[in-house]
Scaffold this active site. Structure first.
Site, PDB file in Angstrom:
ATOM      1  N   LYS A 172       0.801  -1.181  -0.040  1.00 40.92           N
ATOM      2  CA  LYS A 172       0.043   0.072  -0.094  1.00 40.92           C
ATOM      3  C   LYS A 172       0.690   1.158   0.016  1.00 40.92           C
ATOM      4  O   LYS A 172       0.636   2.100  -0.431  1.00 40.92           O
ATOM      5  CB  LYS A 172      -0.883   0.059   1.068  1.00 40.92           C
ATOM      6  CG  LYS A 172      -1.876   1.132   1.547  1.00 40.92           C
ATOM      7  CD  LYS A 172      -2.672   1.602   0.559  1.00 40.92           C
ATOM      8  CE  LYS A 172      -3.580   2.798   1.032  1.00 40.92           C
ATOM      9  NZ  LYS A 172      -4.255   3.294  -0.082  1.00 40.92           N
ATOM     10  N   LYS A 241       1.099  11.409   5.906  1.00 42.27           N
ATOM     11  CA  LYS A 241       1.425  10.482   6.880  1.00 42.27           C
ATOM     12  C   LYS A 241       1.918   9.140   6.087  1.00 42.27           C
ATOM     13  O   LYS A 241       2.984   8.541   6.224  1.00 42.27           O
ATOM     14  CB  LYS A 241      -0.051   9.932   7.578  1.00 42.27           C
ATOM     15  CG  LYS A 241       0.052   8.637   8.190  1.00 42.27           C
ATOM     16  CD  LYS A 241      -0.800   7.700   8.339  1.00 42.27           C
ATOM     17  CE  LYS A 241      -1.991   7.783   7.119  1.00 42.27           C
ATOM     18  NZ  LYS A 241      -2.915   6.812   6.812  1.00 42.27           N
TER      19      LYS A 241
HETATM   20  P1  NAD Z   1     -11.177  10.042   7.699  1.00 38.34           P
HETATM   21  O1  NAD Z   1     -10.300  10.805   8.665  1.00 38.34           O
HETATM   22  O2  NAD Z   1     -12.185  10.583   6.924  1.00 38.34           O
HETATM   23  O3  NAD Z   1     -11.885   8.741   8.761  1.00 38.34           O
HETATM   24  C1  NAD Z   1     -11.340   8.618   9.830  1.00 38.34           C
HETATM   25  C2  NAD Z   1     -12.503   8.074  11.026  1.00 38.34           C
HETATM   26  O4  NAD Z   1     -11.914   7.671  12.150  1.00 38.34           O
HETATM   27  C3  NAD Z   1     -13.289   9.437  11.387  1.00 38.34           C
HETATM   28  O5  NAD Z   1     -14.410   9.209  11.046  1.00 38.34           O
HETATM   29  C4  NAD Z   1     -12.884   9.610  12.963  1.00 38.34           C
HETATM   30  O6  NAD Z   1     -13.931  10.310  13.594  1.00 38.34           O
HETATM   31  C5  NAD Z   1     -12.463   8.183  13.273  1.00 38.34           C
HETATM   32  N1  NAD Z   1     -11.706   8.057  14.483  1.00 38.34           N
HETATM   33  C6  NAD Z   1     -10.711   9.001  15.057  1.00 38.34           C
HETATM   34  N2  NAD Z   1     -10.211   8.478  15.919  1.00 38.34           N
HETATM   35  C7  NAD Z   1     -11.043   7.446  16.307  1.00 38.34           C
HETATM   36  C8  NAD Z   1     -10.805   6.513  17.602  1.00 38.34           C
HETATM   37  N3  NAD Z   1     -10.188   6.585  18.558  1.00 38.34           N
HETATM   38  N4  NAD Z   1     -11.799   5.477  17.507  1.00 38.34           N
HETATM   39  C9  NAD Z   1     -12.833   5.384  16.415  1.00 38.34           C
HETATM   40  N5  NAD Z   1     -12.871   6.148  15.401  1.00 38.34           N
HETATM   41  C10 NAD Z   1     -11.787   7.205  15.291  1.00 38.34           C
HETATM   42  O7  NAD Z   1     -10.201   9.102   7.043  1.00 38.34           O
HETATM   43  P2  NAD Z   1     -10.439   8.278   5.599  1.00 38.34           P
HETATM   44  O8  NAD Z   1     -10.251   8.942   4.565  1.00 38.34           O
HETATM   45  O9  NAD Z   1     -11.878   7.561   5.767  1.00 38.34           O
HETATM   46  O10 NAD Z   1      -9.291   7.163   5.936  1.00 38.34           O
HETATM   47  C11 NAD Z   1      -9.283   5.936   6.784  1.00 38.34           C
HETATM   48  C12 NAD Z   1      -7.966   5.325   6.499  1.00 38.34           C
HETATM   49  O11 NAD Z   1      -8.060   4.686   5.133  1.00 38.34           O
HETATM   50  C13 NAD Z   1      -6.643   5.911   6.844  1.00 38.34           C
HETATM   51  O12 NAD Z   1      -5.847   5.117   7.242  1.00 38.34           O
HETATM   52  C14 NAD Z   1      -6.412   6.236   5.217  1.00 38.34           C
HETATM   53  O13 NAD Z   1      -4.730   6.268   5.125  1.00 38.34           O
HETATM   54  C15 NAD Z   1      -7.011   5.015   4.542  1.00 38.34           C
HETATM   55  N6  NAD Z   1      -7.465   5.380   3.117  1.00 38.34           N
HETATM   56  C16 NAD Z   1      -7.939   6.325   2.620  1.00 38.34           C
HETATM   57  C17 NAD Z   1      -8.221   6.514   1.439  1.00 38.34           C
HETATM   58  C18 NAD Z   1      -9.323   7.747   1.133  1.00 38.34           C
HETATM   59  O14 NAD Z   1      -9.187   8.249  -0.491  1.00 38.34           O
HETATM   60  N7  NAD Z   1      -9.826   8.585   2.005  1.00 38.34           N
HETATM   61  C19 NAD Z   1      -8.024   5.721   0.375  1.00 38.34           C
HETATM   62  C20 NAD Z   1      -7.321   4.509   0.838  1.00 38.34           C
HETATM   63  C21 NAD Z   1      -7.006   4.333   2.064  1.00 38.34           C
END
Ligand code: NAD
Length: 297
Positions: A172, A241
């Site tokens: 990834k 990150k």
């Molecule tokens: P985001 O910030 O939109 O969502 C993260 C969620 O986690 C939020 O709703 C937040 O409230 C919650 N959160 C924070 N602290 C928490 C806790 N202690 N307990 C429970 N929930 C908690 O992020 P995202 O874009 O959805 O990405 C999530 C993961 O997926 C990341 O690791 C990111 O790198 C990965 N990712 C994102 C994408 C993208 O296009 N957005 C694509 C592939 C992978």
């Protein structure tokens, strides 16, 4: 017989559409997220909620995670009120991007309580999460992979990369370095062209018909940069990150990353200038601000 319950912790940009796909596939889903609005938005679809990760893990045998950072995954899995305190959970499938070292640490801590950790980062963004067309990179023992295949197929195309936690994370990080690098260097090329008087739409047509085409010129520029919306759906803080984790991992492995380090610095400046919540396509805004032109059309 009671219907099997699936847990989902972290219902942000990615977790929300992924939890929805489980629900649309007829599964019973229980979520936890400190963002009450995100949880409330899912209730109308029949998705239940719990008060903590431990409470989710008290009801669900399999819990999915989609969380922003390695520290948060660690706290959710093994901290106070963490999954480790739930009695029912046997498998934690982590869709977050946290790097191989954190994945190995979390897997070891969960294994002490006989909970299996499945390293399963995803690629394909919010549109892929909605459509169930993500690339799901999985590393875990083959028998467990076989068992999880039907439910994981709800989210997209599966790739089994190895038996141990961390291998899927490394895959990834390699992918996300390329995704960010494409935006960074395409921004430099596009801004140069616009400053010289070229039409950015024509530039993209030429590049996409030629050897310079990449995921930024094919997708990010038309969708989020030419319209000036900078809303592709992936945060600068998250991309920063990922590239930081990637360059750190390369360093650990003894692989020099000259271009990777430059992309990391582009993201560091974008993060400082526009904030971690800005979209990672904001890298182009940075180059635009230096050059005094805008890539719009
Ligand atoms: P985001 O910030 O939109 O969502 C993260 C969620 O986690 C939020 O709703 C937040 O409230 C919650 N959160 C924070 N602290 C928490 C806790 N202690 N307990 C429970 N929930 C908690 O992020 P995202 O874009 O959805 O990405 C999530 C993961 O997926 C990341 O690791 C990111 O790198 C990965 N990712 C994102 C994408 C993208 O296009 N957005 C694509 C592939 C992978």
């Amino acid at each position: 017989m009671d219907q099997e319950i699936y847990g989902f912790v972290g219902v942000g940009n990615m977790g929300t559409p992924m939890a929805m796909r489980l629900r649309q596939a007829g599964k019973r889903v229980v979520v936890y997220d400190p963002n009450a609005a995100a949880v409330a938005a899912l209730a109308a679809s029949g998705i239940e909620s719990a008060a903590s990760p431990a409470a989710v893990a008290g009801q669900a045998g399999t819990v999915f995670l989609s969380l922003p950072t390695p520290a948060i995954v660690s706290a959710v899995a093994t901290g106070q009120d963490g999954l480790i305190e739930g009695r029912r959970v046997r498998t934690v499938v982590d869709f977050s991007t946290i790097g191989p070292q954190a994945a190995v640490r979390v897997a070891r801590a969960l294994a002490e309580r006989d909970i299996a950790y499945v390293d399963a980062p995803v690629s394909g963004g919010v549109p892929g999460a909605r459509a169930g067309t993500l690339a799901v990179m999985v590393s875990c023992p083959t028998a467990l992979y076989t068992q999880l295949q039907p439910v994981l197929a709800t989210f997209g195309k599966l790739f089994h990369l190895g038996e141990g936690a961390g291998q899927a994370q490394t895959m990834k990080l390699a992918n996300n370095l390329l995704s960010a690098a494409a935006i960074a260097v395409s921004s430099e090329a596009m801004v140069m062209g616009v400053k010289a008087g070229l039409d950015p739409r024509v530039m993209l047509d030429v590049i996409n018909a030629g050897s310079g085409r990449n995921s930024a010129t094919q997708d990010k520029f038309p969708r989020a940069i030419l319209p000036g919306t900078f809303d592709y759906g992936f945060g600068t803080g998250l991309s920063y990150k990922d590239v930081r984790l990637c360059v750190d991992e390369a360093e650990t492995l003894g692989v020099p990353m000259v271009v990777g380090a430059a992309v990391r610095e582009m993201l560091a400046i974008t993060n400082a200038s526009y904030g971690p919540e800005s979209d990672y396509t904001s890298m182009c805004r940075l180059v635009e601000s230096w050059a005094g032109v805008q890539v719009r059309g």
